[in-house]
Design a protein around this motif. Structure first.
Motif, PDB file in Angstrom:
ATOM      1  N   LYS A  54       0.834  -1.192   0.000  1.00 40.67           N
ATOM      2  CA  LYS A  54       0.000   0.000   0.000  1.00 40.67           C
ATOM      3  C   LYS A  54       0.875   1.252   0.000  1.00 40.67           C
ATOM      4  O   LYS A  54       1.949   1.267   0.598  1.00 40.67           O
ATOM      5  N   ILE A  55       0.396   2.269  -0.688  1.00 35.58           N
ATOM      6  CA  ILE A  55       1.075   3.557  -0.741  1.00 35.58           C
ATOM      7  C   ILE A  55       0.217   4.574  -0.001  1.00 35.58           C
ATOM      8  O   ILE A  55      -0.974   4.729  -0.286  1.00 35.58           O
ATOM      9  N   GLN A  56       0.819   5.248   0.987  1.00 33.51           N
ATOM     10  CA  GLN A  56       0.100   6.248   1.763  1.00 33.51           C
ATOM     11  C   GLN A  56       0.167   7.598   1.040  1.00 33.51           C
ATOM     12  O   GLN A  56       1.242   8.084   0.720  1.00 33.51           O
ATOM     13  N   VAL A  57      -0.993   8.175   0.789  1.00 34.56           N
ATOM     14  CA  VAL A  57      -1.083   9.429   0.042  1.00 34.56           C
ATOM     15  C   VAL A  57      -1.896  10.435   0.852  1.00 34.56           C
ATOM     16  O   VAL A  57      -2.983  10.108   1.350  1.00 34.56           O
ATOM     17  N   ALA A  58      -1.384  11.625   1.013  1.00 29.44           N
ATOM     18  CA  ALA A  58      -2.114  12.715   1.669  1.00 29.44           C
ATOM     19  C   ALA A  58      -2.910  13.467   0.613  1.00 29.44           C
ATOM     20  O   ALA A  58      -2.353  13.953  -0.367  1.00 29.44           O
ATOM     21  N   ILE A  59      -4.216  13.565   0.800  1.00 31.49           N
ATOM     22  CA  ILE A  59      -5.074  14.192  -0.214  1.00 31.49           C
ATOM     23  C   ILE A  59      -5.618  15.543   0.241  1.00 31.49           C
ATOM     24  O   ILE A  59      -6.129  16.305  -0.576  1.00 31.49           O
ATOM     25  N   HIS A  60      -5.547  15.843   1.552  1.00 35.46           N
ATOM     26  CA  HIS A  60      -6.055  17.130   2.050  1.00 35.46           C
ATOM     27  C   HIS A  60      -4.857  17.996   2.425  1.00 35.46           C
ATOM     28  O   HIS A  60      -4.058  17.613   3.278  1.00 35.46           O
ATOM     29  N   PRO A  61      -4.732  19.185   1.833  1.00 35.53           N
ATOM     30  CA  PRO A  61      -3.558  20.024   2.118  1.00 35.53           C
ATOM     31  C   PRO A  61      -3.495  20.507   3.560  1.00 35.53           C
ATOM     32  O   PRO A  61      -2.404  20.768   4.079  1.00 35.53           O
ATOM     33  N   GLU A  62      -4.641  20.613   4.240  1.00 35.43           N
ATOM     34  CA  GLU A  62      -4.641  21.096   5.621  1.00 35.43           C
ATOM     35  C   GLU A  62      -4.380  19.984   6.633  1.00 35.43           C
ATOM     36  O   GLU A  62      -4.124  20.265   7.801  1.00 35.43           O
ATOM     37  N   TYR A  63      -4.452  18.732   6.206  1.00 36.61           N
ATOM     38  CA  TYR A  63      -4.246  17.598   7.110  1.00 36.61           C
ATOM     39  C   TYR A  63      -3.263  16.621   6.473  1.00 36.61           C
ATOM     40  O   TYR A  63      -3.633  15.516   6.069  1.00 36.61           O
ATOM     41  N   PRO A  64      -1.999  17.027   6.357  1.00 33.51           N
ATOM     42  CA  PRO A  64      -1.032  16.146   5.693  1.00 33.51           C
ATOM     43  C   PRO A  64      -0.729  14.867   6.468  1.00 33.51           C
ATOM     44  O   PRO A  64      -0.256  13.891   5.885  1.00 33.51           O
ATOM     45  N   GLU A  65      -1.015  14.863   7.792  1.00 28.32           N
ATOM     46  CA  GLU A  65      -0.735  13.657   8.571  1.00 28.32           C
ATOM     47  C   GLU A  65      -1.806  12.589   8.382  1.00 28.32           C
ATOM     48  O   GLU A  65      -1.598  11.434   8.741  1.00 28.32           O
ATOM     49  N   GLN A  66      -2.955  12.958   7.821  1.00 32.57           N
ATOM     50  CA  GLN A  66      -4.021  11.996   7.575  1.00 32.57           C
ATOM     51  C   GLN A  66      -3.926  11.529   6.120  1.00 32.57           C
ATOM     52  O   GLN A  66      -4.085  12.321   5.189  1.00 32.57           O
ATOM     53  N   THR A  67      -3.652  10.249   5.943  1.00 32.25           N
ATOM     54  CA  THR A  67      -3.412   9.700   4.609  1.00 32.25           C
ATOM     55  C   THR A  67      -4.399   8.590   4.304  1.00 32.25           C
ATOM     56  O   THR A  67      -5.057   8.046   5.191  1.00 32.25           O
ATOM     57  N   VAL A  68      -4.503   8.265   3.033  1.00 29.26           N
ATOM     58  CA  VAL A  68      -5.290   7.125   2.569  1.00 29.26           C
ATOM     59  C   VAL A  68      -4.354   6.143   1.900  1.00 29.26           C
ATOM     60  O   VAL A  68      -3.315   6.525   1.355  1.00 29.26           O
ATOM     61  N   ALA A  69      -4.713   4.862   1.942  1.00 31.24           N
ATOM     62  CA  ALA A  69      -3.880   3.812   1.369  1.00 31.24           C
ATOM     63  C   ALA A  69      -4.349   3.489  -0.045  1.00 31.24           C
ATOM     64  O   ALA A  69      -5.540   3.262  -0.274  1.00 31.24           O
ATOM     65  N   ILE A  70      -3.417   3.486  -0.986  1.00 31.96           N
ATOM     66  CA  ILE A  70      -3.697   3.194  -2.386  1.00 31.96           C
ATOM     67  C   ILE A  70      -2.835   2.019  -2.813  1.00 31.96           C
ATOM     68  O   ILE A  70      -1.662   1.931  -2.445  1.00 31.96           O
ATOM     69  N   GLY A  71      -3.419   1.113  -3.558  1.00 35.42           N
ATOM     70  CA  GLY A  71      -2.694  -0.069  -3.999  1.00 35.42           C
ATOM     71  C   GLY A  71      -1.519   0.276  -4.903  1.00 35.42           C
ATOM     72  O   GLY A  71      -1.607   1.151  -5.773  1.00 35.42           O
ATOM     73  N   SER A  72      -0.409  -0.418  -4.690  1.00 38.58           N
ATOM     74  CA  SER A  72       0.799  -0.144  -5.476  1.00 38.58           C
ATOM     75  C   SER A  72       0.713  -0.705  -6.889  1.00 38.58           C
ATOM     76  O   SER A  72       1.551  -0.383  -7.732  1.00 38.58           O
ATOM     77  N   THR A  73      -0.291  -1.551  -7.168  1.00 36.78           N
ATOM     78  CA  THR A  73      -0.405  -2.132  -8.500  1.00 36.78           C
ATOM     79  C   THR A  73      -1.037  -1.178  -9.509  1.00 36.78           C
ATOM     80  O   THR A  73      -1.056  -1.478 -10.705  1.00 36.78           O
ATOM     81  N   LEU A  74      -1.548  -0.051  -9.027  1.00 38.67           N
ATOM     82  CA  LEU A  74      -2.130   0.934  -9.944  1.00 38.67           C
ATOM     83  C   LEU A  74      -1.044   1.573 -10.799  1.00 38.67           C
ATOM     84  O   LEU A  74       0.091   1.772 -10.347  1.00 38.67           O
ATOM     85  N   THR A  75      -1.402   1.898 -12.008  1.00 39.40           N
ATOM     86  CA  THR A  75      -0.475   2.627 -12.870  1.00 39.40           C
ATOM     87  C   THR A  75      -0.367   4.069 -12.394  1.00 39.40           C
ATOM     88  O   THR A  75      -1.186   4.540 -11.585  1.00 39.40           O
ATOM     89  N   GLU A  76       0.636   4.780 -12.871  1.00 34.02           N
ATOM     90  CA  GLU A  76       0.823   6.175 -12.484  1.00 34.02           C
ATOM     91  C   GLU A  76      -0.381   7.013 -12.886  1.00 34.02           C
ATOM     92  O   GLU A  76      -0.845   7.876 -12.124  1.00 34.02           O
ATOM     93  N   GLU A  77      -0.924   6.739 -14.077  1.00 31.08           N
ATOM     94  CA  GLU A  77      -2.098   7.480 -14.539  1.00 31.08           C
ATOM     95  C   GLU A  77      -3.320   7.151 -13.687  1.00 31.08           C
ATOM     96  O   GLU A  77      -4.084   8.037 -13.298  1.00 31.08           O
ATOM     97  N   GLY A  78      -3.497   5.860 -13.352  1.00 34.06           N
ATOM     98  CA  GLY A  78      -4.625   5.474 -12.517  1.00 34.06           C
ATOM     99  C   GLY A  78      -4.526   6.048 -11.122  1.00 34.06           C
ATOM    100  O   GLY A  78      -5.529   6.435 -10.520  1.00 34.06           O
ATOM    101  N   ARG A  79      -3.292   6.135 -10.599  1.00 27.57           N
ATOM    102  CA  ARG A  79      -3.094   6.706  -9.278  1.00 27.57           C
ATOM    103  C   ARG A  79      -3.450   8.184  -9.268  1.00 27.57           C
ATOM    104  O   ARG A  79      -4.077   8.688  -8.331  1.00 27.57           O
ATOM    105  N   LYS A  80      -3.061   8.906 -10.319  1.00 30.33           N
ATOM    106  CA  LYS A  80      -3.387  10.329 -10.391  1.00 30.33           C
ATOM    107  C   LYS A  80      -4.890  10.538 -10.504  1.00 30.33           C
ATOM    108  O   LYS A  80      -5.450  11.440  -9.866  1.00 30.33           O
ATOM    109  N   GLU A  81      -5.565   9.703 -11.300  1.00 33.73           N
ATOM    110  CA  GLU A  81      -7.013   9.844 -11.451  1.00 33.73           C
ATOM    111  C   GLU A  81      -7.733   9.551 -10.136  1.00 33.73           C
ATOM    112  O   GLU A  81      -8.692  10.241  -9.760  1.00 33.73           O
ATOM    113  N   LEU A  82      -7.266   8.525  -9.401  1.00 30.79           N
ATOM    114  CA  LEU A  82      -7.894   8.184  -8.128  1.00 30.79           C
ATOM    115  C   LEU A  82      -7.684   9.295  -7.101  1.00 30.79           C
ATOM    116  O   LEU A  82      -8.621   9.697  -6.394  1.00 30.79           O
TER     117      LEU A  82
END
Length: 255
Positions: free
Chosen positions: A141-169
């Motif tokens: 799993k890759i931890q990604v911060a999606i809210h600029p005001e809460y960088p410590e809160q992350t969501v887990a995204i599967g590493s098997t996604l392509t770079e384009e799929g990761r950006k879209e998600l």
């Protein structure tokens, strides 16, 4: 295929049915009864089809004709073999051990399931023969911060996604930040009949009041901070008439 002892019928998902040859698909007939789920939802099948199912390998196998309901629904499995199919092949499934045993000419066959990614076919073995070891594949799993005001809160995204799929998600999640609870005040407004803690006790039981236990300074500080957040958000309130009282328990948060 998923062997489900709780299913009253055999299910074949549409994505598997569409891979059949045309002469096989043409054997489907209309379904006369709907399927009712555990919570009462009703699904009308696309139809039903009778198929000869063979379970095992070339040397040790059994076969039975099963009536499948073709369903349009997403699923990681091709289909479900329910109680009628299990009875026809005289099988004994074990969910705890991930195994299925059924009799064949000359002995008992043990089918072992393997939960690898992607889903693979199960292996069939005869009792007494050495079993190959299957390495359980796990997706990182890759931890990604999606809210600029809460960088410590992350969501887990599967590493098997392509770079384009990761950006879209990530873009999709950022466009819908309002559906997440980022701070305690975001969790207000939930009806009590949806989320409420109750003590399930027998009538007449005396209340239990634990003696106050001291906490280490750093833990006491963390408890006070979290309680203050919940009080300010209106999730908790201070009362002075406790009939039940227990000490807080610190649990380390894991990601």
């Amino acid at each position: 295929m998923y062997v489900d002892g709780g299913s009253s019928s055999e299910i074949l998902y549409e994505h598997c049915f569409n891979r059949f040859r045309p002469e096989v698909r043409n054997q489907m007939v209309p379904a006369t009864t709907p399927l009712v789920g555990f919570s009462g939802e009703i699904i009308w099948p696309l139809g039903q089809i009778s198929l000869l199912v063979k379970i095992g390998d070339e040397e040790h196998s059994t076969s039975a004709r099963m009536n499948f309901m073709v369903v349009r629904s997403p699923s990681p499995y091709n289909g479900i073999i329910g109680r009628p199919g299990v009875r026809k092949i005289r099988a004994i499934p074990s969910t705890a051990h991930g195994m299925l045993k059924f009799p064949v000419v000359g002995g008992i066959v043990t089918l072992r399931s393997s939960r690898v990614i992607p889903l693979e076919c199960s292996m069939v073995s005869e009792p007494g023969m050495p079993q190959p070891v299957i390495n359980q594949a796990s997706e990182e799993k890759i931890q990604v911060a999606i809210h600029p005001e809460y960088p410590e809160q992350t969501v887990a995204i599967g590493s098997t996604l392509t770079e384009e799929g990761r950006k879209e998600l990530c873009g999709l999640l950022r466009r819908h930040l309002d559906v997440f609870a980022w701070k305690p005040s975001d969790m207000t407004g939930v009806p009590r009949n949806v989320a409420e803690h109750r003590l399930n006790i027998r009538e007449g039981c005396l209340p239990v009041r634990q003696k106050k236990r001291g906490q280490a300074p750093e833990r006491n500080k963390a408890i006070c901070e979290e309680v203050e957040k919940l009080v300010d958000a209106g999730i908790m309130k201070e009362v002075h008439y406790h009939s039940w009282l227990s000490n807080p328990v610190m649990v380390k948060k894991t990601r």
